[in-house]
Every structure is written in structure tokens, then in C-alpha cells.
Enzyme design. Structure first.
Site, PDB file in Angstrom:
ATOM      1  N   GLU A 173      44.766  54.092 -34.135  1.00 38.27           N
ATOM      2  CA  GLU A 173      46.096  53.918 -33.784  1.00 38.27           C
ATOM      3  C   GLU A 173      46.332  55.218 -33.291  1.00 38.27           C
ATOM      4  O   GLU A 173      46.908  56.476 -33.805  1.00 38.27           O
ATOM      5  CB  GLU A 173      47.029  53.707 -34.900  1.00 38.27           C
TER       6      GLU A 173
ATOM      7  N   CYS B  94      55.165  58.001 -31.806  1.00 38.81           N
ATOM      8  CA  CYS B  94      54.150  57.549 -30.871  1.00 38.81           C
ATOM      9  C   CYS B  94      54.901  56.423 -29.971  1.00 38.81           C
ATOM     10  O   CYS B  94      54.261  56.003 -29.094  1.00 38.81           O
ATOM     11  CB  CYS B  94      52.806  56.934 -31.883  1.00 38.81           C
TER      12      CYS B  94
END
Length: 470
Positions: free
Chosen positions: A237, A271
Site C-alpha cells: 500500500e 497517503c
């Protein structure tokens, strides 16, 4: 033998938060060995017992939320809303993990032979490794480990050296106090600059059968390569250059606040933060003015103070990165509508326009309180601009026409898209991950169940099949 330690220092004032073991690779592998030996007993525990432990740990996290809020402020500079969200979402993730322990573990498949029964089973992998960043630490520790643990695996947690408590020990402590054997949930820490050696050793150990990494794309590429060489499945991720599209019919008075949150949450160190705002040309000037006003109205300061909107950047490297991106954009002809300055780690939320294609911020993940605004002329133009570049983590579309926004969402190259919602946000039961250079694989709900288990087939022939029928 005495193990060396390293200091965990607060980004606020450099004060000591704690001392933690600076493990060498051999120390870490020893913990893998112990976890591997303890894992079968944990897997044999009745599912109801594992469920109860996870639910108790979730309750414990929330019961001690005030302690955790104070800790996250000191350790990572988190404001109260960000810290509270971390705790509550982590608890929700534990409860989601508790919900999967009694799910189906296999299925019966037909056979061409009437005397044969075919079983497809899912079993725990044994030991998984969670490599957890510092920025949303409690949530991401839970996302990468809770379902693995619930399924009967041992989990090695390797937290960022910037947040050994919040990205590892905080969650592990709640789980161990609730009944998880400490042997199956070790937290392995390393001194700054030594993490690569520790992770290399862990990924290459044959007992580690799954790797979940959450972090930057360059580091993810390196870890994925090592995991691939070891034939160990991994979920990556990774970073994003996230876009929010604002169509011409959007109610900007309503959406300016959520857009500012998407851009500047946790000082942009998320993020999922929006790096680029694409707005229809007819609303460009208005959105520029509104976002600049919103940025100028934010209070940057000590996150322990109630009126603070944004805390410090995590360290001096992050502060230097902020300055480099802004100065590079300025040299490239960008206009700074708000912010653009910092006092050490205290960076002002920054709004840019006219960011040229040659500027670093045009292509690099900001991971800082910076957002650029650019105009588009049509939906097709917005999609073309949004899909440029190699990253594809998350995006958002804002429009009064929900159907039009949903049509746009389907065209965006991103692992997740929010329709009429801020880009920062997810739910623990929903798969999450990026496309292209933003990662591979998914964590969340049944995607995590599939990842943290192995599929095995049993062919039951003749008497064995008859015994199953009877």
C-alpha cells in the site's frame, strides 16, 4: 545480553518519549522463531475465544483514548481530532477482525468421479509481517495485522522508528492485555537507518509467509523485490499523487472545508491527502480564493493546544522536503496564494497555482501541507489530467450531479474514489490499495482474509468420500 536502544523523540520539542530496543537482524529472527513455534497453539484456540479477545482489545483502546491522544501528540505531533480518529478507527478494525473469525473456511467442489469429494480449504499461513508507518499509526497497525491475528496467525509488527509506540506497541499492548499471547505478537524495533537490514532479514526468513507493507513507493518496490525473491506473497500500500475533481456545478461554500481537510489533514502527511485540485474553469478563481482563505485561517502550532489545526512535520527531513518542493515550484513559475513558509518543522498550509509540468510537485507525492489548483475545460479534460502520472491511490469527485460524478469516478485510474466526499477516508471492511505504482494487493475485510490464509485442496476418494457423506 544487553540490547542497544535508541531514543524516540517528539517532533514538537525534541523531548524524549521513550527508549526502545535497537534490534539487530539476529534478534528479530529469534522473535520470528518464537512466534512460529507459538502460532499453532494460538490457531487452535476456539474462534469464539479469539473473537472475545479482539472485542475486548477494541474496548480497551477506546476506554484509554485520552492517554492515547496525549501519546500521539507527543510522538507524532497529532492534533486531537487526528489522534481520536486513529484510536476509534483502529478499534473498528479490531471489531471487523472479530467478525471474520467464524466465517467459512472452505467449500465443497464437484468431482467428475461420483466416488470423490473435493474440498477447497483456507488455513492460516503461519507468520505474517506488518511494516507500519508513523503517520496514521494505530489505524495502519490494525489494518495490517488484526485480521491476520484473528485467523490464527502470528504477526510480527515492525513499526516506524518515528513512532515505535503508536505504530506498534500501543496496539500490541491492548491485544496482549486482552489475551493474545505475547509470543505470537512481537513488536520488533530498529534504530534509525537500520530498518532496511532488519526488514531484509525478516522478509527473507522462510517462516514469514506474508508481508504487508504500508509506506512510500520507492521503499515498497525494494521490499516487494525481496519478497518476490523469497516467493512470499505481499501487499504493498504505497504513495499517491491524489486528485480531487470539482465540477462546475459544485457548491463551493459547502465543499471548501472538506477540500481543505483533504489537502492538509495531519499537515498533509497522509497517503490519501489531495495533492491536486482540478476545478472547472468557470469556478477556478472562486476556488482559488476560498482555498487560500481557508489555508490562511488555519492555526499551526502545538498539537496539545485545543485551537491548533495542524501540528509539526514529523522531522527535519520532512521540513526540508516541504521547503524544497515549494522553492522548486516557485522557481518553475508557480504562484503561492497562501503559505509557502515554515519555521523549522512548523509548515504553513500552502496553496499553489500554475505549477509547471517540470516542477517536482507536479509529479511527486507531496506528503506535506501543499495543494495545487488547476483549471479544466471539460470532464474529459479532467479525467486526462487526473490520470497522468504513474501513481493511482485514491481520488475524489465533487458535483451537484451525483450521476455525473459517479460516471467520472469510474474513469479515474485509482484504487478508490470518493464521490461527493473528501479523499481522506476509508472503512475497515472495504478493500483498500492502489493501482500502478501506488501498490498491489488489498487489505480490508475479506480481501485480508484471502491474503492471510492459504488455499489447500483435499481430494477425498472412495471410502473417505463415503465417510464424509455418512
Amino acid at each position: 545480553m544487553t540490547v542497544a536502544t535508541f531514543p524516540d523523540l517528539s517532533p514538537i520539542d525534541g523531548a524524549l518519549v521513550g527508549e526502545f530496543p535497537a534490534l539487530c537482524p539476529e534478534d528479530a529472527i529469534d522473535r520470528v522463531r518464537v512466534a512460529s513455534e507459538a502460532q499453532p497453539d494460538w490457531a487452535r484456540r476456539p474462534f469464539a475465544q479469539r473473537r472475545r479477545i479482539l472485542l475486548d482489545a477494541a474496548d480497551l483502546l477506546e476506554a484509554e483514548v485520552e492517554d492515547h491522544v496525549a501519546l500521539l501528540a507527543r510522538e507524532i505531533g497529532a492534533t486531537r481530532p487526528w489522534a481520536e480518529m486513529n484510536v476509534h478507527e483502529s478499534a473498528a478494525t479490531l471489531r471487523e477482525a472479530a467478525a471474520v473469525v467464524s466465517g467459512p473456511t472452505g467449500e465443497i467442489l464437484p468431482s467428475a468421479d461420483p466416488g470423490t469429494r473435493n474440498h477447497s480449504l483456507r488455513v492460516p499461513v503461519g507468520v505474517s509481517l506488518s511494516i507500519v508507518p508513523w503517520n496514521a499509526p494505530v489505524i495502519l497497525a490494525a489494518r495490517s495485522s488484526a485480521i491476520s491475528l484473528a485467523l490464527g496467525n502470528a504477526v510480527i509488527i515492525r513499526p516506524s522508528e518515528e513512532a515505535p509506540i503508536a505504530a506498534g506497541h500501543l496496539l500490541a499492548d491492548a491485544l496482549v492485555r486482552s489475551g493474545v499471547p505475547s509470543e505470537v505478537l512481537p513488536v520488533v524495533t530498529s534504530a534509525p537507518g537500520e530498518g532496511r537490514h532488519l526488514i531484509d532479514a525478516l522478509v527473507q526468513d522462510e517462516r514469514v509467509r506474508r508481508v504487508a507493507f504500508i509506506g512510500s513507493t520507492p521503499v515498497g518496490r525494494a521490499i516487494a523485490a525481496r519478497a518476490g525473491a523469497a516467493l512470499t506473497p505481499s501487499v504493498m500500500e504505497l504513495g499517491g499523487k491524489n486528485v480531487t475533481i470539482v465540477r462546475g456545478d459544485a457548491d463551493l461554500a459547502r465543499w471548501t472545508g472538506p477540500l481543505a481537510f483533504s489537502a492538509f489533514a495531519n499537515s498533509g502527511q497522509v497517503c490519501m491527502c489531495t495533492d491536486r485540485l482540478l476545478v472547472h474553469r468557470s469556478r477556478y478563481e472562486e476556488l482559488c480564493e476560498r482555498m487560500a482563505d481557508a489555508a490562511r485561517g488555519m492555526v499551526v502550532g502545538d498539537p496539545r493546544n485545543a485551537g491548533t489545526d495542524l501540528g509539526p512535520l514529523i522531522n527535519d527531513r520532512a521540513a526540508a522536503h516541504f521547503t524544497e518542493l515549494v522553492e522548486d515550484a516557485r522557481r518553475g513559475g508557480a504562484k503561492i496564494l497562501a503559505g509557502g513558509t515554515s519555521d523549522g518543522r512548523w509548515a504553513q498550509p500552502t496553496v499553489l497555482t500554475d505549477v509547471g509540468d517540470s516542477c517536482r510537485f507536479a509529479v511527486e507525492e507531496g506528503f506535506a501541507p501543499i495543494v495545487s489548483i488547476e483549471a479544466f475545460d471539460s470532464d474529459d479534460d479532467a479525467v486526462r489530467r487526473a490520470n497522468a502520472g504513474e501513481l493511482g491511490l485514491i481520488a475524489a469527485v465533487i458535483s451537484a450531479d451525483h450521476s455525473a460524478a459517479e460516471r467520472l469516478a469510474h474513469l479515474l485510474r485509482a484504487g478508490a474514489v470518493h464521490v461527493n466526499g473528501p479523499s481522506v477516508g476509508d472503512e475497515p471492511h472495504v478493500p483498500f490499495g492502489g493501482l500502478a505504482a501506488s501498490g498491489m494487493g488489498r487489505l480490508g475485510g475479506w480481501e485480508s482474509v484471502r491474503f492471510f490464509t492459504e488455499q489447500r485442496s483435499l481430494y477425498l476418494h472412495g471410502a473417505a468420500a463415503a465417510a464424509q457423506v455418512s
